[in-house]
Write a protein that holds these residues in place. Structure first.
Motif, PDB file in Angstrom:
ATOM      1  N   SER A  42     105.007  23.302  71.424  1.00 40.26           N
ATOM      2  CA  SER A  42     104.974  22.088  70.609  1.00 40.26           C
ATOM      3  C   SER A  42     105.699  22.251  69.276  1.00 40.26           C
ATOM      4  O   SER A  42     105.843  21.286  68.520  1.00 40.26           O
ATOM      5  N   THR A  43     106.177  23.458  69.006  1.00 38.79           N
ATOM      6  CA  THR A  43     106.826  23.717  67.727  1.00 38.79           C
ATOM      7  C   THR A  43     108.258  23.198  67.712  1.00 38.79           C
ATOM      8  O   THR A  43     108.987  23.346  68.697  1.00 38.79           O
ATOM      9  N   SER A  44     108.639  22.597  66.617  1.00 38.36           N
ATOM     10  CA  SER A  44     110.034  22.235  66.388  1.00 38.36           C
ATOM     11  C   SER A  44     110.536  23.026  65.184  1.00 38.36           C
ATOM     12  O   SER A  44     109.819  23.173  64.188  1.00 38.36           O
ATOM     13  N   PRO A  78     123.842  22.912  45.374  1.00 40.17           N
ATOM     14  CA  PRO A  78     123.456  23.049  43.965  1.00 40.17           C
ATOM     15  C   PRO A  78     123.208  21.697  43.317  1.00 40.17           C
ATOM     16  O   PRO A  78     124.049  20.793  43.389  1.00 40.17           O
ATOM     17  N   GLY A  79     122.058  21.552  42.699  1.00 42.47           N
ATOM     18  CA  GLY A  79     121.727  20.328  41.987  1.00 42.47           C
ATOM     19  C   GLY A  79     121.370  19.151  42.860  1.00 42.47           C
ATOM     20  O   GLY A  79     121.224  18.033  42.365  1.00 42.47           O
ATOM     21  N   LYS A  80     121.213  19.395  44.164  1.00 40.33           N
ATOM     22  CA  LYS A  80     120.930  18.285  45.077  1.00 40.33           C
ATOM     23  C   LYS A  80     119.634  18.524  45.829  1.00 40.33           C
ATOM     24  O   LYS A  80     119.039  19.594  45.775  1.00 40.33           O
ATOM     25  N   GLU A  81     119.190  17.490  46.535  1.00 39.72           N
ATOM     26  CA  GLU A  81     117.973  17.587  47.323  1.00 39.72           C
ATOM     27  C   GLU A  81     118.210  18.412  48.581  1.00 39.72           C
ATOM     28  O   GLU A  81     119.342  18.603  49.020  1.00 39.72           O
ATOM     29  N   ARG A  82     117.105  18.878  49.136  1.00 40.50           N
ATOM     30  CA  ARG A  82     117.164  19.603  50.403  1.00 40.50           C
ATOM     31  C   ARG A  82     117.188  18.566  51.530  1.00 40.50           C
ATOM     32  O   ARG A  82     116.284  17.744  51.655  1.00 40.50           O
ATOM     33  N   ASN A  83     118.220  18.655  52.367  1.00 38.81           N
ATOM     34  CA  ASN A  83     118.428  17.648  53.405  1.00 38.81           C
ATOM     35  C   ASN A  83     118.395  18.237  54.806  1.00 38.81           C
ATOM     36  O   ASN A  83     118.807  19.376  55.030  1.00 38.81           O
ATOM     37  N   PHE A  84     117.937  17.432  55.717  1.00 41.35           N
ATOM     38  CA  PHE A  84     117.882  17.799  57.136  1.00 41.35           C
ATOM     39  C   PHE A  84     119.278  17.997  57.702  1.00 41.35           C
ATOM     40  O   PHE A  84     120.206  17.221  57.391  1.00 41.35           O
ATOM     41  N   VAL A  85     119.425  19.005  58.533  1.00 40.51           N
ATOM     42  CA  VAL A  85     120.693  19.265  59.205  1.00 40.51           C
ATOM     43  C   VAL A  85     120.561  19.090  60.720  1.00 40.51           C
ATOM     44  O   VAL A  85     121.314  18.340  61.333  1.00 40.51           O
ATOM     45  N   VAL A  86     119.605  19.800  61.292  1.00 40.38           N
ATOM     46  CA  VAL A  86     119.469  19.794  62.753  1.00 40.38           C
ATOM     47  C   VAL A  86     118.100  20.352  63.116  1.00 40.38           C
ATOM     48  O   VAL A  86     117.510  21.118  62.344  1.00 40.38           O
ATOM     49  N   SER A  87     117.596  19.961  64.279  1.00 41.20           N
ATOM     50  CA  SER A  87     116.309  20.486  64.737  1.00 41.20           C
ATOM     51  C   SER A  87     116.310  20.650  66.244  1.00 41.20           C
ATOM     52  O   SER A  87     117.120  20.030  66.945  1.00 41.20           O
ATOM     53  N   VAL A  88     115.377  21.475  66.720  1.00 40.18           N
ATOM     54  CA  VAL A  88     115.205  21.699  68.152  1.00 40.18           C
ATOM     55  C   VAL A  88     113.728  21.893  68.443  1.00 40.18           C
ATOM     56  O   VAL A  88     113.013  22.520  67.661  1.00 40.18           O
ATOM     57  N   ASN A  89     113.296  21.330  69.559  1.00 47.91           N
ATOM     58  CA  ASN A  89     111.931  21.581  69.998  1.00 47.91           C
ATOM     59  C   ASN A  89     111.909  22.834  70.855  1.00 47.91           C
ATOM     60  O   ASN A  89     112.694  22.953  71.803  1.00 47.91           O
ATOM     61  N   TRP A  90     111.007  23.740  70.508  1.00 49.54           N
ATOM     62  CA  TRP A  90     110.973  25.034  71.190  1.00 49.54           C
ATOM     63  C   TRP A  90     110.649  24.888  72.671  1.00 49.54           C
ATOM     64  O   TRP A  90     111.170  25.615  73.503  1.00 49.54           O
ATOM     65  N   GLY A  91     109.803  23.936  72.997  1.00 49.72           N
ATOM     66  CA  GLY A  91     109.338  23.820  74.374  1.00 49.72           C
ATOM     67  C   GLY A  91     110.341  23.166  75.313  1.00 49.72           C
ATOM     68  O   GLY A  91     110.618  23.690  76.410  1.00 49.72           O
ATOM     69  N   LYS A 109     114.599  32.240  73.642  1.00 53.19           N
ATOM     70  CA  LYS A 109     113.175  32.499  73.803  1.00 53.19           C
ATOM     71  C   LYS A 109     112.869  33.973  74.011  1.00 53.19           C
ATOM     72  O   LYS A 109     111.764  34.422  73.736  1.00 53.19           O
ATOM     73  N   ALA A 110     113.825  34.733  74.469  1.00 53.27           N
ATOM     74  CA  ALA A 110     113.610  36.171  74.633  1.00 53.27           C
ATOM     75  C   ALA A 110     113.551  36.881  73.279  1.00 53.27           C
ATOM     76  O   ALA A 110     112.832  37.864  73.109  1.00 53.27           O
ATOM     77  N   GLN A 111     114.324  36.375  72.321  1.00 55.42           N
ATOM     78  CA  GLN A 111     114.398  36.985  70.999  1.00 55.42           C
ATOM     79  C   GLN A 111     113.576  36.241  69.958  1.00 55.42           C
ATOM     80  O   GLN A 111     113.510  36.667  68.804  1.00 55.42           O
ATOM     81  N   ASN A 112     112.963  35.130  70.332  1.00 55.82           N
ATOM     82  CA  ASN A 112     112.221  34.284  69.388  1.00 55.82           C
ATOM     83  C   ASN A 112     113.080  33.899  68.184  1.00 55.82           C
ATOM     84  O   ASN A 112     112.652  33.997  67.027  1.00 55.82           O
ATOM     85  N   ARG A 152     107.581  23.060  62.334  1.00 50.39           N
ATOM     86  CA  ARG A 152     106.492  22.101  62.299  1.00 50.39           C
ATOM     87  C   ARG A 152     105.907  22.020  63.699  1.00 50.39           C
ATOM     88  O   ARG A 152     106.566  22.411  64.679  1.00 50.39           O
ATOM     89  N   THR A 153     104.733  21.482  63.802  1.00 48.79           N
ATOM     90  CA  THR A 153     104.142  21.200  65.104  1.00 48.79           C
ATOM     91  C   THR A 153     104.434  19.750  65.446  1.00 48.79           C
ATOM     92  O   THR A 153     104.069  18.844  64.699  1.00 48.79           O
ATOM     93  N   GLY A 154     105.105  19.547  66.557  1.00 55.08           N
ATOM     94  CA  GLY A 154     105.396  18.186  66.975  1.00 55.08           C
ATOM     95  C   GLY A 154     106.873  17.915  67.138  1.00 55.08           C
ATOM     96  O   GLY A 154     107.687  18.815  67.263  1.00 55.08           O
ATOM     97  N   SER A 155     107.193  16.645  67.077  1.00 49.67           N
ATOM     98  CA  SER A 155     108.520  16.134  67.379  1.00 49.67           C
ATOM     99  C   SER A 155     109.610  16.761  66.510  1.00 49.67           C
ATOM    100  O   SER A 155     109.415  17.014  65.327  1.00 49.67           O
ATOM    101  N   PRO A 156     110.797  16.944  67.122  1.00 45.01           N
ATOM    102  CA  PRO A 156     111.940  17.394  66.324  1.00 45.01           C
ATOM    103  C   PRO A 156     112.608  16.246  65.572  1.00 45.01           C
ATOM    104  O   PRO A 156     113.508  16.468  64.766  1.00 45.01           O
ATOM    105  N   TYR A 157     112.168  15.013  65.848  1.00 46.82           N
ATOM    106  CA  TYR A 157     112.801  13.849  65.243  1.00 46.82           C
ATOM    107  C   TYR A 157     112.130  13.497  63.923  1.00 46.82           C
ATOM    108  O   TYR A 157     111.728  12.357  63.686  1.00 46.82           O
TER     109      TYR A 157
END
Length: 123
Positions: A30-32, A40-53, A73-76, A98-103
């Motif tokens: 369930s982990t994403s 520099p000087g900017k907010e932290r922004n989303f780039v990409v995500s993947v659901n482990w399962g 998954k072999a190397q975690n 996070r636990t849950g959706s990658p979206y």
């Protein structure tokens, strides 16, 4: 899960770089895991995500077609292959879980964070 990011460096525009995010143990299905970046000087922004399962992925428009996320998954580990890098990709890159959706795209929704790794793209 504890995370450790690595692989940053100094490259030229057009080059490629591969970042890795190592998990301390095997994430639950369930982990994403996501990559965020903070210039520099900017907010932290989303780039990409993947659901482990199930491998579902989500990409920010700014990196679609250039960046690819994958999980081993072999190397975690979760890797971020970054191609055709641009100066505007310069940032500190963080992996987070996070636990849950990658979206999910806001940093406050991710509970575990690795330390950042700096990517600098020169023009």
């Amino acid at each position: 899960v504890q995370l450790q990011a690595s692989g940053g460096g100094l490259v030229q525009a057009g080059d490629s770089l591969r970042l890795s995010c190592a998990a301390s143990g095997r994430p639950f299905s369930s982990t994403s895991i996501a990559w965020f970046r903070q210039a520099p000087g900017k907010e932290r922004n989303f780039v990409v995500s993947v659901n482990w399962g199930d491998g579902r992925t989500s990409y920010a428009d700014s990196v679609k077609g250039r960046f690819t996320i994958s999980s081993d998954k072999a190397q975690n580990t979760v890797s971020l292959q970054m191609n055709t890098l641009k100066p505007e990709d310069t940032a500190v890159y963080f992996c987070a879980a996070r636990t849950g959706s990658p979206y999910v795209y806001h940093m406050q929704d991710y509970s575990s964070w690795g330390q950042g790794t700096l990517v600098t793209v020169s023009s």
